[in-house]
Write an enzyme that holds these catalytic residues in place. Structure first.
Site, PDB file in Angstrom:
ATOM      1  N   ARG A   1       9.720   1.837  -2.185  1.00  0.00           N
ATOM      2  CA  ARG A   1      10.882   1.347  -1.446  1.00  0.00           C
ATOM      3  C   ARG A   1      11.755   0.520  -2.380  1.00  0.00           C
ATOM      4  NH1 ARG A   1       9.532  -2.453   1.424  1.00  0.00           N
ATOM      5  NH2 ARG A   1       7.275  -2.374   1.187  1.00  0.00           N
TER       6      ARG A   1
ATOM      7  N   TYR B   1      11.768   9.056  -1.531  1.00  0.00           N
ATOM      8  CA  TYR B   1      10.468   8.391  -1.429  1.00  0.00           C
ATOM      9  C   TYR B   1      10.180   7.869  -0.013  1.00  0.00           C
ATOM     10  CZ  TYR B   1       6.843   4.998  -1.348  1.00  0.00           C
ATOM     11  OH  TYR B   1       5.718   4.318  -0.959  1.00  0.00           O
TER      12      TYR B   1
ATOM     13  N   LYS C   1       9.513   2.576   8.446  1.00  0.00           N
ATOM     14  CA  LYS C   1       9.954   1.189   8.280  1.00  0.00           C
ATOM     15  C   LYS C   1      11.366   0.961   8.841  1.00  0.00           C
ATOM     16  CE  LYS C   1       6.111   0.321   6.631  1.00  0.00           C
ATOM     17  NZ  LYS C   1       5.260  -0.474   5.776  1.00  0.00           N
TER      18      LYS C   1
ATOM     19  N   HIS D   1       4.411  -5.349  11.515  1.00  0.00           N
ATOM     20  CA  HIS D   1       3.745  -4.671  10.401  1.00  0.00           C
ATOM     21  C   HIS D   1       2.238  -4.939  10.531  1.00  0.00           C
ATOM     22  CE1 HIS D   1       3.662  -4.099   5.705  1.00  0.00           C
ATOM     23  NE2 HIS D   1       3.405  -2.977   6.341  1.00  0.00           N
TER      24      HIS D   1
ATOM     25  N   SER E   1       2.150  -5.526   2.369  1.00  0.00           N
ATOM     26  CA  SER E   1       1.906  -4.212   1.778  1.00  0.00           C
ATOM     27  C   SER E   1       0.804  -4.303   0.718  1.00  0.00           C
ATOM     28  CB  SER E   1       3.179  -3.673   1.133  1.00  0.00           C
ATOM     29  OG  SER E   1       4.197  -3.594   2.106  1.00  0.00           O
TER      30      SER E   1
ATOM     31  N   CYS F   1      -2.331  -5.006   1.023  1.00  0.00           N
ATOM     32  CA  CYS F   1      -3.283  -6.110   1.174  1.00  0.00           C
ATOM     33  C   CYS F   1      -4.418  -5.765   2.121  1.00  0.00           C
ATOM     34  CB  CYS F   1      -2.577  -7.381   1.613  1.00  0.00           C
ATOM     35  SG  CYS F   1      -1.689  -8.180   0.270  1.00  0.00           S
TER      36      CYS F   1
ATOM     37  N   ASP G   1      -0.561   0.566  10.261  1.00  0.00           N
ATOM     38  CA  ASP G   1       0.633  -0.002   9.623  1.00  0.00           C
ATOM     39  C   ASP G   1       1.614  -0.674  10.577  1.00  0.00           C
ATOM     40  OD1 ASP G   1       1.914  -0.359   7.011  1.00  0.00           O
ATOM     41  OD2 ASP G   1       3.465   1.006   7.714  1.00  0.00           O
TER      42      ASP G   1
ATOM     43  N   ARG H   1       0.655   8.099  -2.894  1.00  0.00           N
ATOM     44  CA  ARG H   1       0.206   8.015  -1.493  1.00  0.00           C
ATOM     45  C   ARG H   1      -0.210   9.378  -0.976  1.00  0.00           C
ATOM     46  NH1 ARG H   1       1.539   2.857   1.640  1.00  0.00           N
ATOM     47  NH2 ARG H   1       2.302   1.489   0.014  1.00  0.00           N
TER      48      ARG H   1
ATOM     49  N   ASN I   1     -15.985  -7.433   6.097  1.00  0.00           N
ATOM     50  CA  ASN I   1     -14.984  -8.199   6.851  1.00  0.00           C
ATOM     51  C   ASN I   1     -15.276  -8.211   8.352  1.00  0.00           C
ATOM     52  OD1 ASN I   1     -13.630  -8.776   4.500  1.00  0.00           O
ATOM     53  ND2 ASN I   1     -12.236  -7.021   4.659  1.00  0.00           N
TER      54      ASN I   1
HETATM   55  P1  GTP Z   1       0.748  -0.674   3.057  1.00  0.00           P
HETATM   56  O1  GTP Z   1       0.374   0.737   3.370  1.00  0.00           O
HETATM   57  O2  GTP Z   1       1.466  -0.810   1.757  1.00  0.00           O
HETATM   58  O3  GTP Z   1       1.436  -1.382   4.168  1.00  0.00           O
HETATM   59  O4  GTP Z   1      -0.578  -1.507   2.761  1.00  0.00           O
HETATM   60  P2  GTP Z   1      -2.003  -1.776   3.426  1.00  0.00           P
HETATM   61  O5  GTP Z   1      -2.046  -3.191   3.913  1.00  0.00           O
HETATM   62  O6  GTP Z   1      -2.431  -0.708   4.354  1.00  0.00           O
HETATM   63  O7  GTP Z   1      -2.835  -1.750   2.103  1.00  0.00           O
HETATM   64  P3  GTP Z   1      -4.113  -1.019   1.643  1.00  0.00           P
HETATM   65  O8  GTP Z   1      -5.204  -1.044   2.676  1.00  0.00           O
HETATM   66  O9  GTP Z   1      -3.747   0.300   1.101  1.00  0.00           O
HETATM   67  O10 GTP Z   1      -4.424  -2.047   0.443  1.00  0.00           O
HETATM   68  C1  GTP Z   1      -5.317  -1.733  -0.442  1.00  0.00           C
HETATM   69  C2  GTP Z   1      -5.459  -2.790  -1.510  1.00  0.00           C
HETATM   70  O11 GTP Z   1      -6.140  -3.928  -1.034  1.00  0.00           O
HETATM   71  C3  GTP Z   1      -6.323  -2.187  -2.562  1.00  0.00           C
HETATM   72  O12 GTP Z   1      -6.009  -2.719  -3.808  1.00  0.00           O
HETATM   73  C4  GTP Z   1      -7.726  -2.601  -2.102  1.00  0.00           C
HETATM   74  O13 GTP Z   1      -8.640  -2.533  -3.132  1.00  0.00           O
HETATM   75  C5  GTP Z   1      -7.459  -4.004  -1.595  1.00  0.00           C
HETATM   76  N1  GTP Z   1      -8.390  -4.439  -0.527  1.00  0.00           N
HETATM   77  C6  GTP Z   1      -8.440  -3.990   0.741  1.00  0.00           C
HETATM   78  N2  GTP Z   1      -9.378  -4.656   1.459  1.00  0.00           N
HETATM   79  C7  GTP Z   1      -9.931  -5.545   0.607  1.00  0.00           C
HETATM   80  C8  GTP Z   1     -10.953  -6.547   0.755  1.00  0.00           C
HETATM   81  O14 GTP Z   1     -11.524  -6.769   1.818  1.00  0.00           O
HETATM   82  N3  GTP Z   1     -11.244  -7.284  -0.356  1.00  0.00           N
HETATM   83  C9  GTP Z   1     -10.630  -7.095  -1.542  1.00  0.00           C
HETATM   84  N4  GTP Z   1     -10.974  -7.851  -2.576  1.00  0.00           N
HETATM   85  N5  GTP Z   1      -9.647  -6.167  -1.719  1.00  0.00           N
HETATM   86  C10 GTP Z   1      -9.309  -5.414  -0.658  1.00  0.00           C
HETATM   87  C1  SPV Z   2       4.602  -0.433   2.803  1.00  0.00           C
HETATM   88  O1  SPV Z   2       5.185  -0.561   1.711  1.00  0.00           O
HETATM   89  O2  SPV Z   2       4.313  -1.422   3.508  1.00  0.00           O
HETATM   90  C2  SPV Z   2       4.212   0.912   3.271  1.00  0.00           C
HETATM   91  C3  SPV Z   2       4.669   2.083   2.499  1.00  0.00           C
HETATM   92  O3  SPV Z   2       3.551   1.030   4.276  1.00  0.00           O
HETATM   93  S1  SPV Z   2       6.289   2.574   2.899  1.00  0.00           S
HETATM   94  O4  SPV Z   2       6.249   3.430   4.090  1.00  0.00           O
HETATM   95  O5  SPV Z   2       6.822   3.355   1.773  1.00  0.00           O
HETATM   96  O6  SPV Z   2       7.104   1.432   3.152  1.00  0.00           O
HETATM   97 MN    MN Z   3       3.192  -0.964   5.323  1.00  0.00          MN
END
Ligand code: GTP
Ligand code: SPV
Ligand code: MN
Length: 596
Positions: A73, A201, A210, A230, A252, A254, A281, A379, A506
């Protein structure tokens, strides 16, 4: 030109008007049929937009590569276009609507010459639910069409629904010539319109996600008294069959996706918990007649981060993406399957990287840095219906009742593993002061904190001060408001190691969250909120280092007093618009922190 199937006069007029501007060679209405999808896939393959993957190992899967200047984005090219600048707030880029339309028109003019314009009627939320919103996206990208068919409910059924409920969000998209200097992502909340040009993208072009489901929906939600957030939505089933639902907002990348479909850890298995995934999401939440908060996931697919997805971090996702999935910007292996950093397999001996170049492990670029096989933001787009933990309530028009709202960020220091806010107003303060640190990968910036209230900073479609006010008001309207918590999976020890193992573990924290909601356990009062008594977190089967749990739960007053400075600075940019209640919470926290 395929015959138009809609009776909605406004829709037909708008499609023709946009076609006159963009000048496509033809117009095709997307009906949602398998036949039309197969036809589009075939055309996309012929045009080189999709690469078919090994159909034995990955049936129905394709690979797509975006332009290397178009992989995430682009927030600096994203605008909220309201008559008054004030309405967009200091949290958004702003452009006056007239100027924005004029600027974009110059780029859209003739942009679809030689291409087809696809008309995608889509519903965010179950078709026909009073809580859903309809959009129609016009696009000249087959990749966008095929992604929208996974991410939303799209096609004929939505057109039919438009005969009953004629309102829809006008979404116009053209890849134009993918020139970053002619890229604009424009939102016109007052016109219920989104214009996106010059990008191909995900978050920039899948306009239901979004742009509609967060930026425009948050604007609508403020007017119509609901939330567009979100947040993931997950159900936690107890052994007696009772399921409780929580919604959680993390910035994002996290961990929303991982948490939403976790499989209980060995040690907790004996209790018979089961997790049900409603969404990973976006969450739309409204107050029901019972005075509690109910949530739906407006999407039908996951647009998830590939790197780091493996059997250990997210087994349910590994299963989900084995078929009917579009991979974007990952490595192509010689056997027609895909690979990314942090996948289950070791790196292949060779492959084609995300930019379409030959790749071998250990390759370095001209600066001596390793060349990544998959882009860090590569992705996959995959149907939620394929997720082994999909909740049976995904399609229910009413959604699910929310017992707890959980905020969280990435904090090496400061924030304890979990704490509970004192009440709704304090919970809103906790969300509003959320922040996340940059990862250790960025040397020098280690520990740099970025404020990201409710994980909505890039997605709030109006002045964030009004958004906070909306949150405060909603709390007053609920007879049974969910409790608000904050979690932090990322706290580190002195040597830079995570104190908490995270992922599946968790659930131990969520168990405490639900116990608090059900008044089953006492808690320790601290200046920032209630934290668990160590004995109330079930640690069966998990051996943490000695003293780790105490460190995870510690609240250091000195560090928090320091944190207050950043909060103050953040709040001050909203000037007199910031709700007084948040300053009251700020003062109250400040006072609690100065007590001995
Ligand atoms: P968007 O799709 O961008 O909105 O993000 P999301 O919040 O769905 O993120 P996603 O689950 O893809 O985030 C993954 C990142 O967080 C990776 O780098 C993982 O390794 C890390 N991660 C997820 N859960 C944990 C956790 O419980 N502990 C740690 N240390 N890292 C975590
Ligand atoms: C984010 O960036 O929080 C996403 C990916 O979930 S996107 O749909 O590209 O914004
Ligand atoms: Mn997101």
């Amino acid at each position: 030109m395929k015959k138009m199937v809609s009776h909605n006069k406004k829709l037909k007029e708008w499609v023709m008007k946009m076609a006159r501007m963009c000048q496509p060679d033809g117009i095709v209405w997307i009906d949602g049929s398998d036949k039309q999808k197969a036809q589009l896939e075939k055309e996309a393959v012929t045009a080189g937009e999709l690469i078919p993957l090994n159909q034995d190992k990955l049936p129905g899967c394709f690979l797509h590569r975006t332009n290397p200047n178009d992989v995430a984005r682009t927030e600096h090219l994203t605008y909220i276009c309201t008559k008054e600048k004030q309405a967009a707030g200091p949290n958004n880029n702003w452009m006056a609507p007239q100027a924005a339309y004029r600027k974009a028109k110059a780029i859209f003019k003739g942009s679809m010459k030689g291409r087809t314009m696809y008309v995608i009627p889509f519903s965010m939320g179950p078709v026909g639910s009073p809580f859903s919103k309809i959009g129609v996206e016009l696009t000249d990208s087959r990749y966008v069409v095929l992604n929208m068919l996974i991410m939303t409910r799209a096609g004929e059924s939505v057109l039919k629904q438009l005969n009953k409920t004629p309102e829809f969000t006008r979404c116009l998209h053209s890849i134009a010539d993918l020139d970053i200097n002619k890229r604009l992502i424009l939102h016109f909340p007052e016109d219920n319109t989104i214009w996106s040009v010059g990008s191909g993208y995900g978050g920039n072009v899948l306009l239901g996600k979004k742009c509609l489901a967060l930026r425009l929906a948050s604007y609508m939600g403020e007017k119509e008294a609901w939330f567009a957030e979100h947040m993931l939505i997950m159900g936690i089933e107890e052994p007696n069959g009772h399921v409780e639902y929580i919604a959680a907002a993390f910035p994002s990348a996290c961990g929303k996706t991982n948490l939403a479909m976790l499989i209980p850890p060995q040690g907790l298995k004996r209790k018979g918990y089961r997790i049900w995934t409603v969404g990973d999401d976006i969450s739309w939440m409204r107050i029901d007649s019972d005075g509690s908060l109910w949530a739906i996931n407006p999407e039908m697919g996951f647009f998830g981060v590939a790197p780091g997805t493996n059997m250990k971090s997210n087994p349910n996702m590994v299963t989900t993406i084995k078929k009917n999935t579009i991979y974007t910007n990952v490595l192509l292996k010689p056997d027609g399957t895909v690979w990314w950093e942090g996948s289950d397999e070791a790196a292949p001996a060779s492959g084609i990287d995300w930019q379409g170049r030959p790749w071998k492990p250990g390759m370095k670029d001209s600066d001596g840095k390793p060349v990544s096989a998959a882009h860090a933001n590569s992705r996959f787009t995959t149907p939620i219906t394929q997720c082994p933990s999909i909740s049976f309530r995904v399609d229910q028009h009413h959604g699910v009742p929310i017992s707890a709202i959980v905020f969280g960020g990435r904090r090496q220091f400061l924030a304890p593993l979990v704490y509970e806010s004192f009440n709704w107003q304090h919970g809103v303060f906790v969300g509003a002061t959320m922040a996340s640190e940059r990862t250790a990968a960025q040397v020098g910036k280690l520990g740099e904190v970025r404020r990201d209230p409710m994980a909505m900073l890039p997605f709030c479609g109006y002045n964030m001060a009004d958004y906070f006010r909306h949150w405060l008001k909603m709390g007053k309207k609920m007879a049974k408001a969910p409790k608000i918590f904050n979690v932090n999976w990322f706290r580190m020890d002195e040597t830079g190691k995570f104190l908490w193992p995270g992922y599946t573990e968790n659930l131990r924290v969520l168990e405490w969250v639900l116990d608090r909601c059900n008044n089953k356990v006492e808690a320790e009062k601290t200046p920032i909120g209630y934290i668990p008594k160590a004995r109330d977190i079930d640690m069966t089967g998990l051996n943490l280092a000695a003293g780790a749990l105490d460190k995870l739960l510690a609240v250091d007053k000195k560090d928090w007093r320091e944190e207050l400075k950043g909060v103050k600075e953040f709040f001050e940019q909203f000037k007199k618009d910031l709700p007084e209640e948040l300053w009251q919470e700020y003062e109250a926290l400040s006072e609690r922190l100065s007590e001995k």
